[in-house]
Design an enzyme around this catalytic site. Structure first.
Site, short mmCIF file in Angstrom:
data_model
loop_
_atom_site.label_atom_id
_atom_site.label_comp_id
_atom_site.label_asym_id
_atom_site.label_seq_id
_atom_site.Cartn_x
_atom_site.Cartn_y
_atom_site.Cartn_z
N LYS A 96 103.03 2.24 65.44
CA LYS A 96 102.38 0.92 65.51
C LYS A 96 101.39 0.77 64.35
O LYS A 96 100.99 1.77 63.73
CB LYS A 96 101.66 0.79 66.86
CG LYS A 96 100.64 1.87 67.11
CD LYS A 96 100.34 2.00 68.60
CE LYS A 96 99.20 2.99 68.83
NZ LYS A 96 99.09 3.39 70.24
N TYR B 109 72.40 -0.75 46.62
CA TYR B 109 71.71 -1.72 47.46
C TYR B 109 70.61 -1.06 48.28
O TYR B 109 70.80 0.01 48.86
CB TYR B 109 72.69 -2.39 48.42
CG TYR B 109 73.56 -3.44 47.75
CD1 TYR B 109 72.99 -4.57 47.16
CD2 TYR B 109 74.94 -3.29 47.71
CE1 TYR B 109 73.78 -5.53 46.55
CE2 TYR B 109 75.74 -4.25 47.10
CZ TYR B 109 75.15 -5.38 46.52
OH TYR B 109 75.93 -6.32 45.92
#
Ligand SMILES: *Cc1c(COP(=O)(O)O)cnc(C)c1O
Length: 351
Positions: A42, A251
């Site tokens: 899947k 950041y």
């Protein structure tokens, strides 16, 4: 302007080890004893590529493939050979019926509504029983009330909620499943995912349904010696720079250099599934040399400390340390999230 089409090489690659994949399936098949191992493919085989995984495992003898929905079934349908079959774990919705009723794939019927919807087709199906996970599956009390003789049932299955742990739930679910099998029987029965295979023979029944461990997941200590890493994310250095003591990186300045040292900026980021949890914790590899992630992961960029590999230069390639239990520990992500989240920018190549 010319009309030439350019091949633009990608900046992130997934190296996929085909021998390791096959070896993992063979290990899980052997660990399944008399039961035969299938393969959960899947979500595009957990992100690796369902077609490539089916082709590699089918030639080694894998016959049962598990997808989540009918789109996924349709994608691999034409690659199946001989007596191979596909089970659609999420069952058959009303809107799936036009395709499902002509497809060679079987639905895993999860509710009495789905059973009633399917029974007129007289086509093969699997049945999912709720043995205590309370996700999908038919209640044991409903099984006794129904005449199953009109259905062409291949696999009667249930799913373990906590096979990666040693608590009481595994034995409880096993007992519930065994009890349920007196009311409904198919050609075969099945209970175990990857971790369940390691719980021993009582959990094996006729067929097992490994997923994560095929792709390198080791959710239990019994798997750690024999399951091999399959997925290796790689990326390219865009720039090398020299930090001075006190310089900050990225950041919110989550890294500040305590000494002068070189760093490399990599062309990969959280948009590639290398998420924020790796900030200041992840590791990249150049050969055997470990290069720590410094500062916060950006969307498309990562900084690493290359003090231990100062020869690295722009356009060199490094790979993320991605042994799944180790990367899970670094990032706080589950082993499942680590591989299904790798995203679309990678070019995938099998070796
Ligand atoms: C995903 C899934 C599997 C495979 O589970 P892993 O933990 O990845 O081995 C097996 N059975 C069902 C019903 C599933 O949904």
């Amino acid at each position: 302007m010319s009309n030439e089409t350019f091949e633009i090489p990608s900046t992130v690659k997934l190296r996929l080890d085909g021998d390791a994949l096959v070896s993992n399936w063979q290990t899980l098949d052997r660990m399944s004893g008399a039961a035969s191992a299938g393969a959960a493919i899947k979500a595009n085989a957990y992100g690796l590529g369902a077609v490539e995984v089916v082709q590699r495992l089918q030639t080694k003898g894998c016959r049962d493939f598990y997808v989540a929905n009918w789109q996924e079934a349709k994608e691999i349908d034409s690659y199946l050979e001989g007596d191979s079959c596909i089970s659609v774990l999420n069952g058959a919705r009303a809107e799936d019926m036009p395709f499902a009723a002509t497809s060679a794939a079987k639905p895993v019927l999860n509710s009495m509504e789905q059973v009633l919807r399917w029974q007129d087709t007289s086509r093969p199906c699997d049945i999912m029983i709720n043995s205590g996970m309370n996700r999908l599956g038919i209640e044991v009390t409903d099984l006794a009330k129904f005449d199953w003789g009109n259905l062409n049932i291949d696999i009667v299955m249930s799913h373990l909620a906590s096979a990666d742990e040693d608590g009481p739930q595994n034995a409880e679910q096993l007992a519930e499943f065994v009890g349920a099998l007196q009311y409904v029987s198919g050609k075969r029965s099945s209970l175990s995912n990857s971790a369940g295979i390691a719980l021993g023979q009582a959990y094996h029944f006729d067929c097992t349904r490994p997923g994560l461990s095929l792709y390198g997941g080791k959710q239990r200590p019994e798997l750690s010696g024999s399951i091999k890493q399959v997925v290796f994310p790689e990326t390219q250095i865009l720039q090398v720079r020299q930090l001075k003591a006190g310089d900050k990186v990225g950041y919110n300045a989550k890294y500040a250099a305590e000494r002068d040292h070189p760093i490399a900026i990599l062309a990969m980021g959280y948009a590639d599934g290398y998420l924020r949890g790796f900030s200041n914790r992840g590791v990249f590899l150049s050969g055997q040399t470990k290069l720590p992630v410094i500062g916060r992961i950006s969307m498309d960029l990562i900084a690493i400390d290359i003090s231990d590999a100062p020869e690295l230069a722009e356009s060199d390639w490094v790979s993320a340390e991605y042994d799944l239990p180790i990367a899970s520990n670094q990032s706080g992500l589950s082993q499942y999230e680590l591989i299904t989240g790798l995203g679309h920018r990678y070019s995938r190549y099998w070796v």
